[in-house]
Design a protein around this motif. Structure first.
Motif, PDB file in Angstrom:
ATOM      1  N   ARG A 265       0.829  -1.220   0.000  1.00  0.00           N
ATOM      2  CA  ARG A 265       0.000   0.000   0.000  1.00  0.00           C
ATOM      3  C   ARG A 265       0.855   1.258   0.000  1.00  0.00           C
ATOM      4  O   ARG A 265       0.682   2.175   0.819  1.00  0.00           O
ATOM      5  CB  ARG A 265      -0.935   0.026   1.203  1.00  0.00           C
ATOM      6  N   GLY A 266       1.789   1.305  -0.907  1.00  0.00           N
ATOM      7  CA  GLY A 266       2.574   2.527  -1.085  1.00  0.00           C
ATOM      8  C   GLY A 266       3.685   2.719  -0.064  1.00  0.00           C
ATOM      9  O   GLY A 266       4.303   3.769  -0.005  1.00  0.00           O
ATOM     10  N   ASP A 267       3.949   1.674   0.744  1.00  0.00           N
ATOM     11  CA  ASP A 267       4.971   1.796   1.781  1.00  0.00           C
ATOM     12  C   ASP A 267       6.305   1.269   1.228  1.00  0.00           C
ATOM     13  O   ASP A 267       6.378   0.169   0.704  1.00  0.00           O
ATOM     14  CB  ASP A 267       4.515   0.963   2.994  1.00  0.00           C
ATOM     15  N   PHE A 268       7.368   2.060   1.352  1.00  0.00           N
ATOM     16  CA  PHE A 268       8.661   1.648   0.802  1.00  0.00           C
ATOM     17  C   PHE A 268       9.468   0.780   1.769  1.00  0.00           C
ATOM     18  O   PHE A 268      10.486   0.235   1.385  1.00  0.00           O
ATOM     19  CB  PHE A 268       9.506   2.882   0.438  1.00  0.00           C
ATOM     20  N   SER A 269       9.007   0.670   3.028  1.00  0.00           N
ATOM     21  CA  SER A 269       9.853   0.019   4.029  1.00  0.00           C
ATOM     22  C   SER A 269      10.200  -1.452   3.746  1.00  0.00           C
ATOM     23  O   SER A 269      11.276  -1.886   4.144  1.00  0.00           O
ATOM     24  CB  SER A 269       9.236   0.165   5.417  1.00  0.00           C
ATOM     25  N   PRO A 270       9.361  -2.244   3.023  1.00  0.00           N
ATOM     26  CA  PRO A 270       9.784  -3.634   2.791  1.00  0.00           C
ATOM     27  C   PRO A 270      11.131  -3.741   2.104  1.00  0.00           C
ATOM     28  O   PRO A 270      11.852  -4.728   2.285  1.00  0.00           O
ATOM     29  CB  PRO A 270       8.691  -4.186   1.871  1.00  0.00           C
ATOM     30  N   PHE A 271      11.532  -2.714   1.345  1.00  0.00           N
ATOM     31  CA  PHE A 271      12.811  -2.783   0.646  1.00  0.00           C
ATOM     32  C   PHE A 271      13.974  -2.903   1.614  1.00  0.00           C
ATOM     33  O   PHE A 271      14.999  -3.488   1.281  1.00  0.00           O
ATOM     34  CB  PHE A 271      13.006  -1.545  -0.244  1.00  0.00           C
TER      35      PHE A 271
END
Lengths: 139, 496
Positions: B457-463
């Motif tokens: 949902r538009g969150d970059f943190s999984p990277f």
């Protein structure tokens, strides 16, 4: 007269603009639901920046002559395009005749007998491909 | 361990019969012959020759297919080295291989390619035999975030595969990515940049770009130079000196490891592996300064990676039943036609098939080495004709290659257009190899990025929170920082 870096820069800018401007025809979406336009637009923007840097870098360099000869590339591309057109509308044998006849003009000498020999040879190859290997050629 | 050896012995028992060896030799022979023709790569060669195997017994058919595959791949690198006309899996061979050819070391380049692919094939065979069932699961560890980082890592490596300026290299990668956007968008089904042309709905063919940007551009540039000599003058010396031979080995081993790993990932395979191997060699090889100007390493590493990846890309097919590229999909078709459905149960239910395949792939490799590599000089003597005749024939085969990939005559228009584009690049001193890298990786990056954004949902943190992705991100960061440091140091040195 422009130098190499400037031309490269202009080319990058042109490609970036073509893809970037056209990307506005598709949906942009949002970051949690990116649409088809977002990615190409981003890459175009990056390319645009690279292009501008290259133009600026180039304006500091000396001017030079780019050795761009048009004759052979035009002959070769026209021969391929006509091969595809003729094959599409008549058949591949006519296509081979057109391809070799036109393409041979870019060699340093032109000999009719040589052209005929190549055509006959390639038609034989095409037949071998079709009947020995089962390639689906529109002969 | 004993288990594996037992299994392998069983596999060789199945594969090694006089009849099967004949099939293998025949497959290698025809495969090389067809693969040698510019523009006809493994995909078109296998689809062309697939019908030959219809009436054969299963093991024989698969052995023959393996022979065709390796033959085609080798033939393909031959056309890349001698004519600079690559197919998807031999793009990198055009860089150093062609330079070696221009220096008159054609024989050495061809020998290096042959031996390295044998080394790559052998290493990968060991990997497949030892770890196939476990490695199949590895593909599952790679989610969209990991893929994004893997693709970005590929882009960062671009500085290693360009010999020219970094700016030009990055620009070419971007153009490649944009070209990859042409066609139907996989997420939304929207046609992008197709200009209303129906044949572009599937995107631009990689064969068209490869033939146009490398082959046609090179032919025209030869014609411009009034370079009428035939590329194959005199005899071709195949055997290397001991010093040359010693240079092949480390590079080929590095390539094998890179290739074995990248071959496991869906969507990867030989096409990406060759870039990886080249980048690794450029970083770690003792002779890295020579690369790009016709070094043995530039040919050995990529050939080994190509072969190793081709071999390990069978693992996802065999263990989870997913073909990861077009060649594997064709192989899947061929297996299913023979009544074998690859999948988790294949190794249990048809062990003779699985181990037979591994054995036969290796036999195919051996055949390639002892039969085709020495024979290749005779093949090349066919080309001992004047360039004014040769180039027209090459043009015809380029057309044929483009056409036979999709049986679509309109693809030739695309090839012609890319000939013009490629020639422009050549004259501006821009390299086509980074463009191909962008073209291959770009669409995968986009697809996985959009998938990841939708999932998170538009969150970059999984990277940076997912371990594998985080490690790759760290490598990218280090690499960028190092390049920046070197750039700044160069700048300050200059100003002093």
């Amino acid at each position: 007269m422009k130098n190499q870096n400037q031309l490269i820069g202009l080319l990058f800018v042109a490609v970036a603009l073509i893809f970037g401007v056209n990307s506005f025809r598709y949906t942009m979406g949002s970051i949690d639901q990116p649409g088809p336009a977002m990615f190409p637009l981003g890459v175009s923007a990056f390319l645009l920046i690279l292009g501008v840097i290259s133009v600026i870098k180039g304006s500091m360099d000396a001017k030079e002559v780019i050795n761009f000869k048009l004759k052979n590339i035009i002959i070769v591309s026209v021969s391929l395009l006509s091969f595809a057109l003729v094959t599409d509308y008549i058949n591949m044998i006519a296509g081979i005749v057109v391809l070799i006849t036109i393409a041979s003009f870019s060699a340093s000498s032109y000999s009719i007998t040589r052209v005929v020999k190549i055509i006959v040879g390639l038609i034989a190859v095409a037949y071998a491909f079709k009947y020995l290997l089962g390639l689906n050629l529109p002969l | 361990m004993i288990d594996i050896l037992n299994h392998l012995a069983m596999g060789f028992g199945h594969a090694l019969s006089l009849q099967n060896l004949m099939y293998c030799a025949l497959g290698c022979f025809i495969g090389t012959l067809i693969g040698l023709l510019p523009g006809l790569g493994p995909i078109s060669t296998i689809s062309l020759l697939l019908p030959l195997t219809y009436s054969m017994p299963t093991t024989g058919a698969i052995i023959m297919l393996a022979g065709i595959y390796y033959g085609a791949q080798y033939g393909d690198s031959v056309s890349a080295i001698t004519m600079k006309i690559p197919h998807a899996s031999s793009i990198i061979a055009c860089i150093d291989g062609y330079q070696m050819h221009l220096k008159g070391k054609t024989g050495l380049a061809l020998f290096t390619a042959g031996v390295s692919s044998f080394i790559g094939g052998t290493v990968a065979a060991i990997v497949v035999a030892g770890f196939a069932p476990a490695l199949g699961e590895m593909a599952f560890l790679f989610g969209p975030a990991e893929y994004c980082m893997l693709m970005l890592l590929g882009f960062v490596c671009v500085s290693l595969i360009t010999t020219g300026s970094l700016l030009g290299g990055l620009g070419m990668v971007s153009i490649g990515v944009l070209l990859g956007m042409i066609g139907t968008d996989v997420n939304s089904g929207v046609m992008r940049y197709t200009m209303g042309l129906p044949f572009l709905a599937d995107g631009v063919g990689i064969v068209s770009i490869a033939i146009g940007c490398f082959g046609l551009a090179e032919i025209v540039s030869n014609l411009d130079k009034k370079n009428e000599q035939t590329p194959f003058t005199g005899t071709i010396k195949l055997m290397p000196t001991w010093a040359e031979f010693k240079r092949i080995i480390p590079s080929a081993l590095r390539g094998s490891i890179v290739g074995s790993f990248l071959g496991l990932l869906p969507g990867g395979g030989p096409t990406i592996a060759q870039y990886g191997a080249y980048a690794v060699d450029k970083k770690f090889s003792k002779y890295r300064d020579e690369m790009g100007t016709g070094s043995i390493e530039g040919v050995a590493g990529q050939a080994a990676a190509d072969e190793a990846a081709a071999r390990t890309s069978f693992i996802p097919l065999m263990s989870i039943g997913i073909p990861e590229n077009a060649v594997m999909a064709l192989m899947l078709g061929a297996l299913m036609m023979k009544g074998i459905t690859p999948g988790p149960q294949m190794i249990d239910r048809h062990p003779e098939m699985f181990w037979g395949l591994i054995a036969s792939m290796w036999i195919g490799n051996v055949f390639l080495l002892i039969l085709n590599v020495p024979l290749v000089r005779f093949w090349l003597s066919v080309f001992k004709i004047p360039y004014s005749v040769l180039f027209t024939c090459i043009l015809f085969f380029c057309c044929l290659g483009t056409f036979s990939t999709n049986n679509n005559i309109e693809d030739i228009y695309t090839t012609a257009v890319f000939g013009i584009i490629g020639y422009t690049f050549l004259k501006l001193g821009l390299e086509a190899a980074p463009l191909m890298l962008g073209f291959i990786l770009g669409p995968m990056l986009e697809e996985n990025f959009r998938r990841e954004m939708t999932i998170s949902r538009g969150d970059f943190s999984p990277f940076w929170t997912q371990p594998i992705s985080a490690v790759m991100l760290a490598i990218i960061g280090l690499f960028v920082a190092y390049s920046l440091y070197r750039f700044l140091r160069k700048l300050t040195n200059k100003s002093i």
